[in-house]
Design a protein around this motif. Structure first.
Motif, PDB file in Angstrom:
ATOM      1  N   UNK A 243       0.823  -1.204   0.000  1.00 29.46           N
ATOM      2  CA  UNK A 243       0.000   0.000   0.000  1.00 29.46           C
ATOM      3  C   UNK A 243       0.858   1.255   0.000  1.00 29.46           C
ATOM      4  N   UNK A 244       0.469   2.290  -0.758  1.00 28.64           N
ATOM      5  CA  UNK A 244       1.196   3.562  -0.723  1.00 28.64           C
ATOM      6  C   UNK A 244       1.104   4.211   0.658  1.00 28.64           C
ATOM      7  N   UNK A 245       1.926   5.216   0.877  1.00 25.47           N
ATOM      8  CA  UNK A 245       1.923   5.932   2.147  1.00 25.47           C
ATOM      9  C   UNK A 245       0.549   6.540   2.412  1.00 25.47           C
ATOM     10  N   UNK A 246       0.224   6.641   3.709  1.00 24.31           N
ATOM     11  CA  UNK A 246      -1.054   7.233   4.094  1.00 24.31           C
ATOM     12  C   UNK A 246      -0.908   7.932   5.433  1.00 24.31           C
ATOM     13  N   UNK A 247      -1.726   8.945   5.648  1.00 19.42           N
ATOM     14  CA  UNK A 247      -1.846   9.598   6.949  1.00 19.42           C
ATOM     15  C   UNK A 247      -3.246   9.328   7.468  1.00 19.42           C
ATOM     16  N   UNK A 248      -3.339   8.912   8.716  1.00 17.18           N
ATOM     17  CA  UNK A 248      -4.601   8.471   9.292  1.00 17.18           C
ATOM     18  C   UNK A 248      -4.910   9.276  10.542  1.00 17.18           C
ATOM     19  N   UNK A 249      -6.154   9.697  10.650  1.00 20.62           N
ATOM     20  CA  UNK A 249      -6.603  10.444  11.828  1.00 20.62           C
ATOM     21  C   UNK A 249      -7.833   9.761  12.402  1.00 20.62           C
ATOM     22  N   UNK A 250      -7.808   9.508  13.716  1.00 22.75           N
ATOM     23  CA  UNK A 250      -8.955   8.950  14.424  1.00 22.75           C
ATOM     24  C   UNK A 250      -9.218   9.819  15.659  1.00 22.75           C
ATOM     25  N   UNK A 251     -10.464  10.181  15.866  1.00 18.88           N
ATOM     26  CA  UNK A 251     -10.810  11.028  17.012  1.00 18.88           C
ATOM     27  C   UNK A 251     -12.174  10.603  17.524  1.00 18.88           C
ATOM     28  N   UNK A 252     -12.290  10.455  18.860  1.00 14.19           N
ATOM     29  CA  UNK A 252     -13.575  10.066  19.438  1.00 14.19           C
ATOM     30  C   UNK A 252     -13.694  10.601  20.853  1.00 14.19           C
ATOM     31  N   UNK A 253     -14.915  10.990  21.198  1.00 12.14           N
ATOM     32  CA  UNK A 253     -15.223  11.467  22.539  1.00 12.14           C
ATOM     33  C   UNK A 253     -15.745  10.311  23.379  1.00 12.14           C
ATOM     34  N   UNK A 254     -15.072  10.017  24.492  1.00  9.29           N
ATOM     35  CA  UNK A 254     -15.499   9.028  25.473  1.00  9.29           C
ATOM     36  C   UNK A 254     -15.950   9.759  26.730  1.00  9.29           C
ATOM     37  N   UNK A 260      -7.458  11.356  20.367  1.00 11.05           N
ATOM     38  CA  UNK A 260      -7.174  11.545  18.944  1.00 11.05           C
ATOM     39  C   UNK A 260      -5.837  10.912  18.606  1.00 11.05           C
ATOM     40  N   UNK A 261      -5.839  10.025  17.596  1.00 12.85           N
ATOM     41  CA  UNK A 261      -4.614   9.432  17.077  1.00 12.85           C
ATOM     42  C   UNK A 261      -4.323  10.041  15.709  1.00 12.85           C
ATOM     43  N   UNK A 262      -3.088  10.436  15.473  1.00 12.07           N
ATOM     44  CA  UNK A 262      -2.631  10.830  14.144  1.00 12.07           C
ATOM     45  C   UNK A 262      -1.438   9.952  13.799  1.00 12.07           C
ATOM     46  N   UNK A 263      -1.594   9.159  12.731  1.00 11.74           N
ATOM     47  CA  UNK A 263      -0.604   8.149  12.383  1.00 11.74           C
ATOM     48  C   UNK A 263      -0.162   8.322  10.941  1.00 11.74           C
ATOM     49  N   UNK A 264       1.123   8.143  10.692  1.00  8.24           N
ATOM     50  CA  UNK A 264       1.644   8.036   9.334  1.00  8.24           C
ATOM     51  C   UNK A 264       1.948   6.571   9.075  1.00  8.24           C
TER      52      UNK A 264
END
Length: 329
Positions: A243-254, A260-264
């Motif tokens: 898979x090519x490079x990607x930037x991923x963002x996940x955010x959730x209110x508990x 919030x996760x920010x991943x390369x």
């Protein structure tokens, strides 16, 4: 033309290996034709980011296989209600991207069954403006194959759910799929039939005879096919690592706070990780982020990282499984 009978094997990794083996190792002066079906499977194109194309949580819950093919194009969902066809032949210099050449015999057979099928755009077969077949090609060393789906009676609800991904969750350079309105062939038949009858009628129409010439695979052939199957199509590095490079963002209110996760991601492995939020923990989340670097971005691998620590020390009263669900929802 010679028929390659896969005995209706539903393991698509094996079917792809058979197709590639025929392309590379069978008589280059012959043209081969094959059909294959499969258990529920998502197939991504050669140049796509696998993560970007699949609904990861849904795929896991429903035990859907995920594979990468050699040909380009977009992601597709197939199940036992789909039958794909493949024509393997010489590349005469005028055949690559000439989808009309390879789809015409199939379209002609469909029309005999009352299906108002026609080639649309570059590589789709449609009925009344709705897609029933997508096609792709691969060429190497003077040989090529052109293969396509035939959505005979596919579960369209599963198709929609398995491929439904929020485009804002992934930013990458992979080739994106174009979602199309689809229909099933069975809805358009002049006379209803099951998929095996449909397959046989198409086969006899394409070969223009009921006496179908078949290739008999040798023991050496079968070993070669299994080798390709293991080394490529059942190989995690091929399906996800390409898979090519990607930037991923996940955010959730508990209830205990926002995470919030920010991943390369590169080759589906985490290369950088940053964690933000207003949660309360006794440990520094930078330490946890560092533990994630080098990890595969899949649920099992990240669960393994989390199991080595107590996530509540980092995030407060938030369960590990809830965090995993957030990452892979």
């Amino acid at each position: 033309m010679i028929y390659l009978d896969n005995q209706d094997v539903l393991d698509q990794a094996y079917n792809f290996a058979m197709e590639e083996y025929a392309l590379r190792f069978l008589d280059e002066n012959e043209t081969y034709f094959m059909f294959y079906r499969m258990k529920p499977t998502i197939i991504v194109g050669k140049n796509q980011n696998t993560l970007e194309e699949i609904n990861h949580s849904f795929v896991e819950q429903h035990d859907i296989d995920v594979l990468r093919r050699l040909s380009g194009g977009g992601a597709v969902y197939n199940d036992e209600g789909n039958i794909s066809f493949s024509m393997i032949t010489k590349d005469d210099g005028n055949s690559f991207q000439n989808f009309a050449r390879f789809t015409e015999p199939v379209i002609r057979a469909l029309q005999k069954l009352g299906v108002n099928a026609k080639l649309s755009g570059r590589n789709d077969i449609e009925v009344d403006g709705k897609k029933i077949s997508g096609n792709a090609q691969f060429s190497t060393k003077g040989r090529l194959y052109s293969h396509g789906t035939l959505l005979f009676d596919v579960d369209l609800e599963m198709l929609e759910a398995a491929l439904k991904v929020d485009p804002e969750k992934y930013l990458s350079k992979g080739v994106k799929s174009v979602r199309s309105r689809v229909t099933t062939i069975r809805e358009h038949l002049a006379q209803d039939m099951d998929i095996q009858s449909f397959k046989q009628i198409l086969l006899e129409s394409i070969f223009e005879t009921s006496d179908i010439p078949r290739y008999e695979f040798t023991a050496e052939d079968k070993l070669g096919i299994e080798k390709l199957c293991v080394e490529r199509y059942r190989n995690w590095d091929w399906t996800y690592g390409k898979s090519p490079k990607a930037s991923i963002k996940r955010k959730k209110r508990f209830p205990a706070g926002t995470i919030e996760f920010q991943l390369d991601i590169n080759k589906n492995q985490i290369t950088t990780a940053t964690i933000y939020g207003d949660f309360f923990g006794t440990e520094d989340v930078v330490e946890l982020a560092n533990k994630m670097i080098g990890c595969r971005f899949d649920r099992a691998s990240i669960r393994e990282v989390f199991q080595r620590i107590d996530t509540k020390n980092y995030f407060g009263n938030i369960e590990t499984e809830a965090i995993l669900e957030m990452l892979f929802e």
